[in-house]
Structure formats: C-alpha cells, structure tokens
Design an enzyme around this catalytic site. Structure first.
Site, mmCIF file in Angstrom:
data_model
loop_
_atom_site.group_PDB
_atom_site.id
_atom_site.type_symbol
_atom_site.label_atom_id
_atom_site.label_comp_id
_atom_site.label_asym_id
_atom_site.label_seq_id
_atom_site.Cartn_x
_atom_site.Cartn_y
_atom_site.Cartn_z
ATOM 1 N N VAL A 136 6.970 55.596 26.310
ATOM 2 C CA VAL A 136 7.330 56.208 25.025
ATOM 3 C C VAL A 136 6.528 55.651 23.862
ATOM 4 O O VAL A 136 6.595 56.191 22.752
ATOM 5 C CB VAL A 136 8.839 56.054 24.730
ATOM 6 C CG1 VAL A 136 9.673 56.797 25.763
ATOM 7 C CG2 VAL A 136 9.252 54.579 24.639
ATOM 8 N N TYR A 176 14.133 41.744 19.756
ATOM 9 C CA TYR A 176 14.976 42.840 20.218
ATOM 10 C C TYR A 176 16.037 43.196 19.176
ATOM 11 O O TYR A 176 16.240 44.363 18.847
ATOM 12 C CB TYR A 176 15.640 42.439 21.527
ATOM 13 C CG TYR A 176 16.580 43.467 22.104
ATOM 14 C CD1 TYR A 176 16.097 44.585 22.780
ATOM 15 C CD2 TYR A 176 17.958 43.311 21.999
ATOM 16 C CE1 TYR A 176 16.963 45.521 23.329
ATOM 17 C CE2 TYR A 176 18.828 44.241 22.541
ATOM 18 C CZ TYR A 176 18.328 45.345 23.205
ATOM 19 O OH TYR A 176 19.194 46.272 23.737
#
Length: 262
Positions: free
Chosen positions: A70, A164
């Site tokens: 992606v 993250y």
C-alpha cells in the site's frame, strides 16, 4: 431477494492487509454480510489463501485477491483499477494494512529509515488508498472509508512502539480531515481503534513472554476482563461499511473492551 438484499449483494468492499490476521477476519465478515470483497495484501500467497477460504463460503465470483504494497502508489492504483474493472464500483475501503514492523525498542534507537517505513505503511498507505478510491466513490455519490487506528494512541502505550503510536495518531487526524472534506460528496470516513488483539503475523513484535505479560496486563485494565479475538472487531467494521452507519462520520470507535476508558 428483497430490494435491500439486492443492494447488499451489489456492494463492493476492499480490505487492505486482508490476507492474514485482523484483515482476513474483516474480509470474511464483509463477504458473509453480502459484500463482494477484494482482499489486498503485500503477501500475494496470503491474499490468495484468504480469498480461497472466503470463496468456499460465499462463492468464487464474490471475492478477488490482489498482491500490493500500500506504500506503492502505482500498485495501489493497479488494484483499485482491477476491482473497478471487475465489479464496476467501490462502496467501501477498509484501510487495515499496517503494523509495528519492528521489535519494540526505545524511540531514539530507531533510525530514520525505520521511522519512515512505519509511518509509510500505517499512515501514508491509508492516504494513498483513500486517494485512489475516492474518485469512484465521488462519481457514485456515496462511499465508506474505515481507517484502522489503535487505542494505543489514547495512552501512548506500550512503551517502545513510538513510530507506530505516532502513525496511528496521524490516522485519527487523517480520518477527521477526510470526513470533513468528503462529506459533501456523500462519503463517510470513520476509524476503529482496536485494543490488543493477539493475532498471528509474519513478523513478531514482542517475545512470547512479553506478549503474554502485555495481554494479561491489558485484560486486567479493561472494563471487560477478557482477551479480545479478531471477531470482536468485525461487527464494528461491518457496521461502518453498511448503510446502517450513514449518519456517522469523522468518528473514532474504540473496540477495546473498555481499556482506553479504564
């Protein structure tokens, strides 16, 4: 078949990171809810295996598999084009692809390449996928985008996953910005923020001992003292992809057993 059932049977959903873990569970639930589903994963074998399992349940004509990273703009455009070519529409996008990708570590131990990779796959990838599907949704006058954030954003925990957590916080901002911008086009944009759901992935973030300790600690801190499983998230995803959520946009739904609340 009723009119409502016919509409459900025509809907097309894309699930990124759909070959394994939570994404595979989302794809299977959406297929069982009547959607035609495109399973996208960076691991083509995983995407194909997931699609085969879903096909056994709902029929091969209602699922497709696509191998794509992606973060690769060209590959994103290619799978979106393939979905439109096959089914003629895109009604929902579940931006699930992501992951910490790295063992937990102090924030200043990551190099620039590590930091960039984590932000790319968790945040930039969601933007690229949304940008690719929106023209088709805009032309249809409707669409649902469900981004995946994390309840880690609420507390900044666990320590050692700073890239993250930062990326998932960015997903919240992206969700709200897109909801505001795309609302006039009939496109709803929401996010789910999962709690800690143990799943098998290609790369282990925690050691088995650390994963067990984290799971038990978070279970004790939740309002519901149980360990979540992938299916616990699927209802929220299916709801946000369905007409039942048409008056909901710009929201982040925590699905975490009450951990962030607690």
């Amino acid at each position: 078949m009723t009119a409502a059932e016919r509409v459900a049977a025509e809907r097309v959903a894309i699930v990124t990171g759909g070959g394994q873990g939570l994404g595979r569970a989302y794809a299977a639930r959406l297929a069982r809810a009547g959607n035609r589903v495109a399973v996208v994963d960076v691991a083509g074998d995983a995407a194909r295996a997931a699609a085969e399992a879903i096909a056994a349940d709902v029929g091969a004509d209602r699922v497709s598999a696509h191998e794509a990273d992606v973060t690769d703009e060209e590959r994103v455009g290619a799978f979106v084009g393939a979905v439109v070519e096959r089914w003629g529409r895109i009604d929902a996008l579940v931006n699930n692809a992501g992951g910490a990708l790295l063992p937990s570590a102090p924030f200043d131990s990551f190099d620039r390449a590590d930091w960039t990779r984590v932000l790319d796959v968790n945040l930039t990838g969601q933007w690229l996928c949304a940008r690719a599907v929106v023209p088709h949704m805009r032309a249809a006058g409707h669409g649902k985008i469900v981004n995946v954030s994390s309840t880690m954003v609420s507390k900044g925990l666990p320590v050692g996953l700073a890239p993250y957590v930062a990326a998932k916080a960015g997903v919240v901002g992206l969700t709200r910005a897109l909801a505001r911008e795309l609302g006039p086009d009939g496109i709803r944009v929401n996010a789910i923020a999962p709690g800690y759901i143990p799943v098998e992935t290609r790369k282990t973030v925690h050691t088995p001992q650390a994963a067990t300790a984290l799971r038990e600690r978070m279970k004790a801190e939740q309002c519901l003292p149980v360990v979540g499983v992938p299916d616990d998230l699927c209802g929220a995803v299916a709801f946000l992809c369905s007409p039942a959520s048409d008056f909901i946009t710009g929201q982040v739904v925590n699905v975490d057993g009450g951990w962030a609340h607690g």
